[in-house]
Design an enzyme around this catalytic site. Structure first.
Site, PDB file in Angstrom:
ATOM      1  N   LYS A  36       0.545  -1.150  -0.008  1.00 16.56           N
ATOM      2  CA  LYS A  36       0.022   0.007  -0.023  1.00 16.56           C
ATOM      3  C   LYS A  36       0.865   1.227  -0.218  1.00 16.56           C
ATOM      4  O   LYS A  36       2.004   1.394   0.024  1.00 16.56           O
ATOM      5  CB  LYS A  36      -0.939   0.035   1.222  1.00 16.56           C
ATOM      6  CG  LYS A  36      -0.050  -0.189   2.710  1.00 16.56           C
ATOM      7  CD  LYS A  36      -1.126  -0.208   3.804  1.00 16.56           C
ATOM      8  CE  LYS A  36      -0.253  -0.244   4.976  1.00 16.56           C
ATOM      9  NZ  LYS A  36      -1.045  -0.662   6.045  1.00 16.56           N
ATOM     10  N   ARG A 134     -11.010   0.352  14.514  1.00 16.94           N
ATOM     11  CA  ARG A 134     -10.956   1.089  13.124  1.00 16.94           C
ATOM     12  C   ARG A 134     -12.337   0.602  12.154  1.00 16.94           C
ATOM     13  O   ARG A 134     -13.333   0.891  12.757  1.00 16.94           O
ATOM     14  CB  ARG A 134      -9.875   1.024  12.207  1.00 16.94           C
ATOM     15  CG  ARG A 134      -8.679   1.771  12.916  1.00 16.94           C
ATOM     16  CD  ARG A 134      -7.469   1.980  11.833  1.00 16.94           C
ATOM     17  NE  ARG A 134      -7.026   0.820  11.193  1.00 16.94           N
ATOM     18  CZ  ARG A 134      -5.798   0.596  10.863  1.00 16.94           C
ATOM     19  NH1 ARG A 134      -4.758   1.562  10.693  1.00 16.94           N
ATOM     20  NH2 ARG A 134      -5.456  -0.663  10.162  1.00 16.94           N
ATOM     21  N   HIS A 164      -6.434  -6.920  12.962  1.00 20.00           N
ATOM     22  CA  HIS A 164      -5.060  -6.034  12.933  1.00 20.00           C
ATOM     23  C   HIS A 164      -4.818  -5.604  14.469  1.00 20.00           C
ATOM     24  O   HIS A 164      -5.524  -5.370  15.067  1.00 20.00           O
ATOM     25  CB  HIS A 164      -5.331  -4.846  11.949  1.00 20.00           C
ATOM     26  CG  HIS A 164      -4.110  -3.931  11.751  1.00 20.00           C
ATOM     27  ND1 HIS A 164      -2.916  -4.909  11.271  1.00 20.00           N
ATOM     28  CD2 HIS A 164      -3.569  -2.850  11.873  1.00 20.00           C
ATOM     29  CE1 HIS A 164      -1.981  -3.716  10.921  1.00 20.00           C
ATOM     30  NE2 HIS A 164      -2.494  -2.671  11.380  1.00 20.00           N
ATOM     31  N   ARG A 218       0.987 -10.857   7.175  1.00 24.78           N
ATOM     32  CA  ARG A 218       1.262  -9.507   6.380  1.00 24.78           C
ATOM     33  C   ARG A 218       2.259  -8.913   6.535  1.00 24.78           C
ATOM     34  O   ARG A 218       2.450  -8.011   7.599  1.00 24.78           O
ATOM     35  CB  ARG A 218      -0.176  -8.914   6.779  1.00 24.78           C
ATOM     36  CG  ARG A 218      -1.436  -9.734   6.376  1.00 24.78           C
ATOM     37  CD  ARG A 218      -2.559  -8.772   6.443  1.00 24.78           C
ATOM     38  NE  ARG A 218      -2.684  -7.954   7.842  1.00 24.78           N
ATOM     39  CZ  ARG A 218      -3.375  -8.373   8.840  1.00 24.78           C
ATOM     40  NH1 ARG A 218      -4.072  -9.636   8.851  1.00 24.78           N
ATOM     41  NH2 ARG A 218      -3.587  -7.678   9.965  1.00 24.78           N
ATOM     42  N   TYR A 259      16.349  30.583   8.911  1.00 21.95           N
ATOM     43  CA  TYR A 259      15.183  31.473   9.414  1.00 21.95           C
ATOM     44  C   TYR A 259      15.361  31.537  10.731  1.00 21.95           C
ATOM     45  O   TYR A 259      15.672  30.415  11.671  1.00 21.95           O
ATOM     46  CB  TYR A 259      13.894  30.911   9.036  1.00 21.95           C
ATOM     47  CG  TYR A 259      13.673  31.039   7.566  1.00 21.95           C
ATOM     48  CD1 TYR A 259      13.281  32.363   7.097  1.00 21.95           C
ATOM     49  CD2 TYR A 259      13.351  29.891   6.631  1.00 21.95           C
ATOM     50  CE1 TYR A 259      13.309  32.470   5.753  1.00 21.95           C
ATOM     51  CE2 TYR A 259      13.341  30.035   5.392  1.00 21.95           C
ATOM     52  CZ  TYR A 259      13.048  31.332   4.719  1.00 21.95           C
ATOM     53  OH  TYR A 259      12.510  31.566   3.524  1.00 21.95           O
ATOM     54  N   CYS A 306      14.988  24.728   5.883  1.00 21.88           N
ATOM     55  CA  CYS A 306      14.046  25.352   4.862  1.00 21.88           C
ATOM     56  C   CYS A 306      13.188  24.636   3.902  1.00 21.88           C
ATOM     57  O   CYS A 306      13.009  23.171   3.770  1.00 21.88           O
ATOM     58  CB  CYS A 306      14.658  26.628   3.947  1.00 21.88           C
ATOM     59  SG  CYS A 306      16.028  27.585   5.088  1.00 21.88           S
ATOM     60  N   ASP A 308      13.503  24.495   0.544  1.00 24.64           N
ATOM     61  CA  ASP A 308      14.167  23.770  -0.503  1.00 24.64           C
ATOM     62  C   ASP A 308      15.734  23.702  -0.334  1.00 24.64           C
ATOM     63  O   ASP A 308      16.413  23.161  -1.213  1.00 24.64           O
ATOM     64  CB  ASP A 308      14.150  24.921  -1.801  1.00 24.64           C
ATOM     65  CG  ASP A 308      12.714  25.459  -2.170  1.00 24.64           C
ATOM     66  OD1 ASP A 308      11.923  24.575  -2.221  1.00 24.64           O
ATOM     67  OD2 ASP A 308      12.682  26.759  -1.911  1.00 24.64           O
TER      68      ASP A 308
END
Ligand SMILES: *Cc1c(COP(=O)(O)O)cnc(C)c1O
Length: 376
Positions: A36, A134, A164, A218, A259, A306, A308
């Protein structure tokens, strides 16, 4: 030249991890590979193929769309959709021959309609909630209602039942809770037809509880080389994430970096700017804690991360220059940074780190150990 930012996955290692997990299972226990969320960020299709080569006999995805994409990619082995059936995509799931998850009479009826409309028998697994809270039936009465509806729906076949665990990697208390969930699962699956397979183990339970393996396990995070608990299995991380040095400069004592001026040099240092930031999925919360590898040596990330860019202290690493590779997750020489490390610095878990690598990052596959072309 190095690309600005790159994630490399080695499917050969995924295959090897799958093989290692399978070899620890007794003959009669099947292995399902959880692929998944784009194979935990490793690429769903290549992960699926590698897992099949490594011995997986079933795959699991979160949604019908994810399952359909695998079918479109040529995957033919059984695929279980872990999320509960919805009216929105049940027909698409039946069309693609996916195994759907049901936990109410309505869901069974939706599968029956989809099966008759598409002319295809639909297999379902019954989800049982033993303490996760769930989805899933919680009582004997709810089970009976689903079983009754199944008898009224000739085009829907019950192939399995599963639950689960909520705390399989927890401490002693988690252990007790897992055992309690397991007992509840056995109770609620008692009396199901012989050919209905039962499965409950995620990675943590695979390693800790061989007695809970039942018919199938699993494997998720362990398949990707990050077992959540101690194990003797040899499992290796399969993903490397790198960036590049864009600029190197000397900073005089008293200089600030990034920053908010959270970091200030108290001596003369050399600092390298790195082409990666939270826009690439490197968590900003790792500011002030993270390290990267440059020339096989650890360099502390200084100042705030930051969008980038970020800055690393390379005072003790000779000859760092623009264009040099920076390892964010991976190994070089004797040093290694794992998704586990980055998770600790970021205040999260390895799962989320693997899934964080951003869409801006160039995705590459190492094909070396990978037999291209033959699908499952
Ligand atoms: C995601 C998932 C798994 C895999 O869990 P890991 O801890 O990654 O092994 C197994 N079962 C279900 C139902 C899941 O949603």
């Amino acid at each position: 030249m190095n690309p600005r930012n790159r994630r490399v996955v080695d499917p050969g290692k995924i295959e090897q991890n799958m093989r290692e997990i399978c070899s620890a299972l007794p003959e009669h226990v099947r292995a399902l590979a959880v692929v998944k969320a784009d194979g935990y960020g490793h690429g769903a299709l290549q992960t699926a193929r590698a897992a099949i080569h490594g011995g997986a006999s079933m795959l699991a995805v979160a949604s019908v769309d994810e399952g359909t994409a695998l079918r479109d990619g040529g995957i033919r082995i059984p695929i279980l959709v872990l999320g509960a059936v919805t009216g929105y995509d049940v027909k698409q799931g039946a069309e693609a021959g996916l195994i759907q998850t049901v936990c109410s009479p309505d869901m069974v009826r939706m599968c029956e309609s989809a099966a008759t409309e598409t002319g295809k028998q639909t297999e379902v697994h019954l989800k049982i909630d033993t303490g996760m809270g769930r989805i899933g039936i919680r009582t004997e009465k709810e089970k009976e209602q689903v079983m009754k509806t199944l008898r009224e729906c000739p085009h829907v076949k019950l192939g399995g039942a599963f639950t689960h665990f909520a705390d399989a990697d927890g401490g002693e208390d988690g252990e007790r809770y897992t055992e309690q969930q397991f007992r509840r699962f056995l109770e609620l699956t008692d009396g199901l037809p012989e050919d209905v397979i039962r499965h409950c183990c995620n990675s943590a339970a695979i390693h800790r509880h061989p007695e809970m393996h039942l018919d199938m396990v699993r494997a998720g995070i362990s398949l990707y080389g990050y077992p959540p608990v101690k194990t003797n299995m040899k499992l290796e991380p399969c993903m490397t994430w790198t960036a590049t040095v864009s600029y190197v400069k000397e900073l005089a004592p008293g200089s600030f970096v990034s920053y908010g001026r959270t970091w200030q040099a108290n001596r003369t240092i050399r600092a390298a700017t790195v082409t990666c930031g939270y826009g690439d999925g490197y968590h900003r919360s790792a500011s002030g804690k993270a390290c990267v590898l440059i020339h096989g040596k650890r360099a502390a990330v200084i100042g705030r991360i930051c969008m980038d860019q970020m800055v690393a202290d390379v005072t003790d690493i000779p000859d760092v220059k623009p264009g040099d590779e920076v390892i964010l997750i991976g190994r070089e020489g004797h040093e290694q940074i794992t998704a586990e490390d980055l998770a600790k610095w970021s205040g999260t878990i390895s799962y989320e780190i693997l899934l964080s690598v951003g869409s801006r990052v160039k995705k590459e596959i190492i094909h070396s150990a990978y037999r291209k072309g033959d699908e499952g």
